[in-house]
Design an enzyme around this catalytic site. Sequence first.
Site, PDB file in Angstrom:
ATOM      1  N   LYS A 122     119.794  42.395   2.927  1.00 27.70           N
ATOM      2  CA  LYS A 122     120.118  43.736   2.431  1.00 27.70           C
ATOM      3  C   LYS A 122     120.757  44.510   3.551  1.00 27.70           C
ATOM      4  CE  LYS A 122     119.526  46.285  -1.301  1.00 27.70           C
ATOM      5  NZ  LYS A 122     119.351  45.854  -2.710  1.00 27.70           N
ATOM      6  N   ASP A 162     124.523  48.547  -4.315  1.00 29.16           N
ATOM      7  CA  ASP A 162     123.175  49.061  -4.574  1.00 29.16           C
ATOM      8  C   ASP A 162     123.377  50.577  -4.699  1.00 29.16           C
ATOM      9  OD1 ASP A 162     120.173  48.139  -4.546  1.00 29.16           O
ATOM     10  OD2 ASP A 162     120.155  49.940  -3.343  1.00 29.16           O
TER      11      ASP A 162
HETATM   12  P1  NDP Z   1     123.395  54.246  -8.283  1.00 27.77           P
HETATM   13  O1  NDP Z   1     123.817  54.799  -6.993  1.00 27.77           O
HETATM   14  O2  NDP Z   1     124.406  53.835  -9.280  1.00 27.77           O
HETATM   15  O3  NDP Z   1     122.414  55.264  -9.020  1.00 27.77           O
HETATM   16  C1  NDP Z   1     121.248  55.690  -8.408  1.00 27.77           C
HETATM   17  C2  NDP Z   1     120.563  56.714  -9.304  1.00 27.77           C
HETATM   18  O4  NDP Z   1     119.256  56.978  -8.813  1.00 27.77           O
HETATM   19  C3  NDP Z   1     121.285  58.031  -9.315  1.00 27.77           C
HETATM   20  O5  NDP Z   1     121.049  58.668 -10.554  1.00 27.77           O
HETATM   21  C4  NDP Z   1     120.602  58.782  -8.176  1.00 27.77           C
HETATM   22  O6  NDP Z   1     120.692  60.171  -8.262  1.00 27.77           O
HETATM   23  C5  NDP Z   1     119.172  58.323  -8.342  1.00 27.77           C
HETATM   24  N1  NDP Z   1     118.510  58.357  -7.031  1.00 27.77           N
HETATM   25  C6  NDP Z   1     118.859  57.661  -5.932  1.00 27.77           C
HETATM   26  N2  NDP Z   1     118.074  57.946  -4.896  1.00 27.77           N
HETATM   27  C7  NDP Z   1     117.206  58.854  -5.358  1.00 27.77           C
HETATM   28  C8  NDP Z   1     116.143  59.542  -4.762  1.00 27.77           C
HETATM   29  N3  NDP Z   1     115.798  59.336  -3.465  1.00 27.77           N
HETATM   30  N4  NDP Z   1     115.440  60.382  -5.536  1.00 27.77           N
HETATM   31  C9  NDP Z   1     115.773  60.580  -6.840  1.00 27.77           C
HETATM   32  N5  NDP Z   1     116.788  59.954  -7.457  1.00 27.77           N
HETATM   33  C10 NDP Z   1     117.491  59.106  -6.739  1.00 27.77           C
HETATM   34  O7  NDP Z   1     122.429  53.031  -7.937  1.00 27.77           O
HETATM   35  P2  NDP Z   1     121.939  51.832  -8.862  1.00 27.77           P
HETATM   36  O8  NDP Z   1     121.835  52.261 -10.280  1.00 27.77           O
HETATM   37  O9  NDP Z   1     122.741  50.653  -8.519  1.00 27.77           O
HETATM   38  O10 NDP Z   1     120.478  51.576  -8.272  1.00 27.77           O
HETATM   39  C11 NDP Z   1     119.299  52.142  -8.850  1.00 27.77           C
HETATM   40  C12 NDP Z   1     118.092  51.294  -8.455  1.00 27.77           C
HETATM   41  O11 NDP Z   1     118.267  49.967  -8.948  1.00 27.77           O
HETATM   42  C13 NDP Z   1     117.840  51.145  -6.954  1.00 27.77           C
HETATM   43  O12 NDP Z   1     116.454  51.055  -6.735  1.00 27.77           O
HETATM   44  C14 NDP Z   1     118.491  49.794  -6.638  1.00 27.77           C
HETATM   45  O13 NDP Z   1     117.938  49.226  -5.477  1.00 27.77           O
HETATM   46  C15 NDP Z   1     118.111  49.029  -7.878  1.00 27.77           C
HETATM   47  N6  NDP Z   1     118.910  47.829  -8.171  1.00 27.77           N
HETATM   48  C16 NDP Z   1     120.260  47.901  -8.300  1.00 27.77           C
HETATM   49  C17 NDP Z   1     120.988  46.764  -8.608  1.00 27.77           C
HETATM   50  C18 NDP Z   1     122.446  46.793  -8.850  1.00 27.77           C
HETATM   51  O14 NDP Z   1     122.990  45.765  -9.235  1.00 27.77           O
HETATM   52  N7  NDP Z   1     123.131  47.912  -8.671  1.00 27.77           N
HETATM   53  C19 NDP Z   1     120.318  45.457  -8.747  1.00 27.77           C
HETATM   54  C20 NDP Z   1     118.883  45.522  -8.675  1.00 27.77           C
HETATM   55  C21 NDP Z   1     118.224  46.666  -8.379  1.00 27.77           C
HETATM   56  P3  NDP Z   1     121.713  60.955  -7.285  1.00 27.77           P
HETATM   57  O15 NDP Z   1     123.059  60.757  -7.905  1.00 27.77           O
HETATM   58  O16 NDP Z   1     121.242  62.370  -7.313  1.00 27.77           O
HETATM   59  O17 NDP Z   1     121.577  60.323  -5.942  1.00 27.77           O
HETATM   60  O1  2IT Z   2     118.682  44.867  -5.434  1.00 22.51           O
HETATM   61  C1  2IT Z   2     119.526  44.060  -5.871  1.00 22.51           C
HETATM   62  O2  2IT Z   2     119.190  42.987  -6.378  1.00 22.51           O
HETATM   63  C2  2IT Z   2     120.944  44.431  -5.807  1.00 22.51           C
HETATM   64  N1  2IT Z   2     121.256  45.522  -5.371  1.00 22.51           N
HETATM   65  C3  2IT Z   2     122.002  43.452  -6.227  1.00 22.51           C
HETATM   66  C4  2IT Z   2     122.260  42.452  -5.146  1.00 22.51           C
HETATM   67  C5  2IT Z   2     123.428  41.539  -5.380  1.00 22.51           C
HETATM   68  O3  2IT Z   2     123.721  40.780  -4.446  1.00 22.51           O
HETATM   69  O4  2IT Z   2     124.040  41.551  -6.446  1.00 22.51           O
END
Ligand code: NDP
Ligand code: 2IT
Length: 449
Positions: A122, A162
């Site tokens: 990561k 992420d």
């Molecule tokens: P994005 O940046 O697209 O969206 C993140 C969302 O979460 C936004 O709405 C953001 O609000 C909110 N957020 C982020 N940090 C905080 C915080 N500290 N407190 C409150 N709200 C928060 O990210 P993703 O949708 O990609 O990721 C969301 C989650 O999913 C994370 O935990 C990530 O690790 C996990 N994840 C993502 C994957 C992927 O493929 N993208 C795969 C597996 C897991 P704001 O706009 O105000 O920051």
């Molecule tokens: O937390 C996760 O699994 C991700 N942000 C996606 C990682 C990836 O390599 O697609």
Amino acid sequence: MDAIMSHIKEKDPEQHEFHQAVHEVVESVKPVLDRNMEYRQQAVLQRVTEPERVIMFRVPWMDDEGQVHVNRGFRVEMNSALGPYKGGLRFHASVNLGIMKFLAFEQVFKNSLTTLAMGGGKGGSDFDPKGKSDNEVMRFCQSFMSELFRHIGPNTDVPAGDIGVGAREIGYLFGMYKKLQNEFTGVLTGKSLAWGGSLIRPEATGYGTVYFAAEMMNVKGETLENKSCLVSGSGNVAQFTTEKIIELGGKVLTLSDSSGYIFDEQGIDTQKLEFVKNLKNIRRGRINEYVNEFPEAEYTPVDPQLSYNPLWDHKADCAMPCATQNEINAEDAEHLVKNGVHLVSEGANMPSTPEAVEIFLDHKLLYAPGKAANAGGVAVSGLEMAQNSMRLSWPSSEVDKRLKHIMKSIHKTCLDAGTEYGVEGNYVAGANIAGFVKVVHAMLDQGLV
Ligand code: NDP
Ligand code: 2IT
């Protein structure tokens, strides 16, 4: 086990999220260690909790006014027993080494569960993309990659997105890698379709989280049809979680960002979701704008005085946290239980505190931890790597079919591991045990390296 925990805490006392993630895994795998006495002599716990390599670097960049800023960049290469390091990059003001290590650690077991050949890593930066212009984001990404490029490669370490890293950032990062390395390769996943991306990768994490929920319900003879769901976040994972719930006949009542949340009793339908996608992905606005467009919904700003998040205090059947770590505490978990929620599928990484998890398990909720439920994202990243190697691309139906199959198999793997180790129906223990056993076998096969 206690010795391991105190050793880790003593070494890096400020890395709370890392301690939390390790503690959960160590607790779950006790019975595995008891059955395999040689694991102690092989120091397997010490080995899986120490990153193979940590890279930390300066990222200087210039804003549109000519002012220079300095951020910190990270890549934690945690474990390569099963394949090249694989995992996302997070750009968020809260990023520090402890958060990177917790995410990399979780990624190792998650990737192990996917059945694909990927190690875990990561990375990211404490850069905050909010309010930055496209040019500022581009200059930041270029500076970040001008150091990272020497550490990664399609057979070494393959980053992806992420929080704060989506298609735009992956594009800028890829462009800089290609220029520096003079090579067009699948070194990042989550690329745009026109230049090596995979269909369904943007959707994969959210879709997978809902496929996993549907699998858990299936065991109880239920479906998601007519079920109401509380979803947090409004980014990539939240959007496609919502999309799939709608498709399967469920109703999503909430979405949020770090400023507050919206509650729409009528449900967020396809047209409303399109508005959210445009708002978040193109206009880069805030979720409170939802209520200007759809006045039937209510917006509640974050109240820093509250010890709980009111988003989790609504009557519903399911909850899918898709924002960030530790967004559900014990009080929130009590509210969920009281409100009739009987399924929690985690789109985010470690969104529930250990106390919240205990409450879910005590009340026998169908509870899927992030490392199982959100593995669809990295799984389709693995499929993107496969397609890149073959220099061809599969149609979306093919990728979606494989994603469904992988989520189904992760679900079964978790259940089977739980049954084998006497913790039937406990998906946390099941995921940790199954993920861990596979990684440890591979490490021992490969000798002391
Ligand atoms: P994005 O940046 O697209 O969206 C993140 C969302 O979460 C936004 O709405 C953001 O609000 C909110 N957020 C982020 N940090 C905080 C915080 N500290 N407190 C409150 N709200 C928060 O990210 P993703 O949708 O990609 O990721 C969301 C989650 O999913 C994370 O935990 C990530 O690790 C996990 N994840 C993502 C994957 C992927 O493929 N993208 C795969 C597996 C897991 P704001 O706009 O105000 O920051
Ligand atoms: O937390 C996760 O699994 C991700 N942000 C996606 C990682 C990836 O390599 O697609």
